[in-house]
Every structure is written in C-alpha cells, then in structure tokens.
Enzyme design. Structure first.
Site, PDB file in Angstrom:
ATOM      1  N   SER A 144      38.300  40.376 -28.755  1.00 19.31           N
ATOM      2  CA  SER A 144      38.847  41.216 -27.586  1.00 19.31           C
ATOM      3  C   SER A 144      38.337  40.030 -26.149  1.00 19.31           C
ATOM      4  O   SER A 144      37.588  39.370 -26.598  1.00 19.31           O
ATOM      5  CB  SER A 144      38.253  42.476 -27.414  1.00 19.31           C
ATOM      6  OG  SER A 144      38.283  42.969 -26.204  1.00 19.31           O
ATOM      7  N   TYR A 157      31.278  48.890 -26.523  1.00 15.92           N
ATOM      8  CA  TYR A 157      32.115  48.248 -27.011  1.00 15.92           C
ATOM      9  C   TYR A 157      32.283  46.636 -26.717  1.00 15.92           C
ATOM     10  O   TYR A 157      32.606  45.844 -27.465  1.00 15.92           O
ATOM     11  CB  TYR A 157      33.820  48.728 -26.462  1.00 15.92           C
ATOM     12  CG  TYR A 157      35.061  48.080 -27.060  1.00 15.92           C
ATOM     13  CD1 TYR A 157      35.488  48.341 -28.261  1.00 15.92           C
ATOM     14  CD2 TYR A 157      35.500  47.078 -26.046  1.00 15.92           C
ATOM     15  CE1 TYR A 157      36.725  48.034 -28.550  1.00 15.92           C
ATOM     16  CE2 TYR A 157      36.829  46.535 -26.672  1.00 15.92           C
ATOM     17  CZ  TYR A 157      37.455  47.017 -27.824  1.00 15.92           C
ATOM     18  OH  TYR A 157      38.480  46.186 -28.419  1.00 15.92           O
TER      19      TYR A 157
END
Length: 294
Positions: A144, A157
């Site tokens: 990501s 996250y």
C-alpha cells in the site's frame, strides 16, 4: 513497474489468491482465470467464495480458511496441490483495517489487523513455499501507499503494510538464488468495501479529503486488478497502481515530517468538528473477520 525480461504464461498454471471473496482479490482472481490460470480462492466468506469460483472460466477451488491459522493453511495448500496441481503463483492479498486514535483502539482489534495483514502473509508464503521452489514461481505481496508513508488514525494498518513490504524484500533476497521471484504491489485508494467503510466515518473521510488530489482519488477495482495481472505475467519486483506512487519512493524519507506537520495543524481542527472515535474493523471483509470462531 520493474520486472523480469521473460514474461510468465499463465495458461495451465495454478494460482492462489487470498482474500478472494471480494474487492481486489476477487477481481484479480477473475483476471488470472481469464488469462488461463487455474485459481484457488481463499477467504473467510464461504458462500461468496463459491459464487466467485463458479463464475470463473477455468478450473477453480475455493476454501474458507483463516490465513493466520498455520495448520489450516497447510491443509488447504495440500488440497490445492492435489486438486489443481503444483502452485506457481501466490498472491498474498488478504487484509483488514481499522481506524481511529491509537489510544482508544481495542487492543484485540489492533492486534488482529497485524495478524491478518502481516502474519497472515507470512503464513501464506510458508504454506506454498515448497510449490514455489519447485516451480520457480512468483509470490506477489499486496502492499500500500501506507507501506511508504504512514498516516494518523490508521496505526495498525500502516504498521502491518510497512511490515509486509519489509517481509517481501527479505523474502525476495532469500529466494533469489532459487529463481523464485517476489513482487510488491503498492496500491492507493481502490473502490472496495474497505474504502466505503473509511468514508462512513467523518474523521477518516476528512483525512482522506485533505490528501493531495492524486492521493485521494479512488480507482476502479477492475482497473487495479488488470495491472496486477500484468505484474504477475511479468514477474514484476514492484508494481505501483497508480504509477505516480513510484515517485513517493523518492521522497519517503521526508514524508514523516510532512505528515506530522500537517497533522499538528489539521487534527485539532477536525477534532473540534467531530470527535475522534475508533471505527472497529472496516468494510464487509472486516465484518466477516469479526465473525471468526474464537
């Protein structure tokens, strides 16, 4: 996109995709099947997995399994090998997220995000490593923009995605002498239920809205999956979707200071408008994970 000069034909090969019930995992499974691969779809939502598998144009197998369960993943890997043949492509896509202040986060939920995203990826790699070594295959780790630059209110996250990037770099170096390729996919906002979950929470929605215009854009999941499938065919060491994310690598050393400065200015203003609250697990995939057996 950086890649090996020798493309990989997917026809007749066996691919494994985790988190394949929906979102990027489902869309990528479809792309790989359209390119001729047999596909094993792993996830937590059995009925949804069956629906996806039955709609694919090639032979497919689906199994409901927790990617953090070593024994269960090993059993599924053996079944995939028996039913679909030696695996030569593995995509570690399964992931969940939560948002909100770290101080107010539920320790069990925070830990679960790390377990699914990071530990689950390592268990996925371990389960299929014998196949990848035998086939000189390809392992793609879904990472990501959060792997490159962390954001406030998404500590678990961001920590997990930074972890999977580092894990993939280490694994690549270990497996290079064995001719197994390891790739990292850096994704930005993609139109999945996880993003819908983010936008349901005012603080996270506001934080996304304050990102630079290219960084806040949400990209169609099919468009993202098509680019990931090309990365699989090319055995890419890195793929950036969208491509401008590559530039973030060049300035990543400066990002923590920039994010801190913006947060110092913006977070008090946002808190005055909307109290910061923990979100719990985001999106339908997160809700499915909440229903896991104890």
């Amino acid at each position: 996109m950086t890649h090996s000069p020798r493309p990989l034909s997917l026809r007749g090969r066996t691919a494994v995709v985790t988190g394949a019930a929906r979102g990027v995992g489902e869309a990528l499974a479809r792309e790989l099947a359209q390119r001729g691969a047999r596909v094993a779809l792993l996830g937590r939502e059995e009925a949804t997995l069956r629906r996806v598998a039955s709609s694919l144009p090639t032979e497919a197998l689906c199994r409901s399994v927790d990617v953090t369960d070593d024994d269960a993943m090993a059993r599924v890997a053996a079944e995939v090998r028996e039913r679909l043949g030696e695996v030569s492509i593995v995509v570690a896509n399964a992931g969940i997220a939560e948002g909100g202040p770290f101080a107010d986060s539920d320790p069990a939920i925070w830990r679960r995000v790390i377990e699914v995203n990071l530990v689950g990826s390592s268990i996925t790699a371990r389960s299929y490593l014998p196949d990848l070594l035998a086939s000189r295959g390809y392992y793609l780790q879904i990472a990501s923009l959060a792997s490159i630059g962390a954001a406030p209110m998404m500590s678990s996250y961001c920590a997990s995605k930074a972890g999977v990037e580092s894990f993939a770099h280490s694994l690549r170096a270990e497996l290079a002498p064995h001719h197994v390729a390891v790739g990292i996919a850096y994704l930005n906002w993609t139109d999945t239920d996880m993003i819908a979950g983010v936008d349901q929470h005012p603080v996270l929605r506001e934080l996304r809205a304050h990102m630079p215009p290219p960084a806040r854009k949400v990209h169609p999941v099919g468009w993202v999956a098509a680019r990931l499938a090309v990365a699989v065919e090319r055995r890419s060491s890195a793929v950036y979707v969208p491509t401008w994310l590559r530039a973030a690598q060049l300035v990543r050393a400066a990002l923590p200071a920039v994010v801190t400065q913006l947060s110092r200015r913006e977070l008090p203003r946002l808190a005055a408008r909307t109290p910061f609250e923990a979100t719990g697990l985001l999106g339908a995939g997160g809700r499915a994970d909440e229903g896991r057996p104890p």
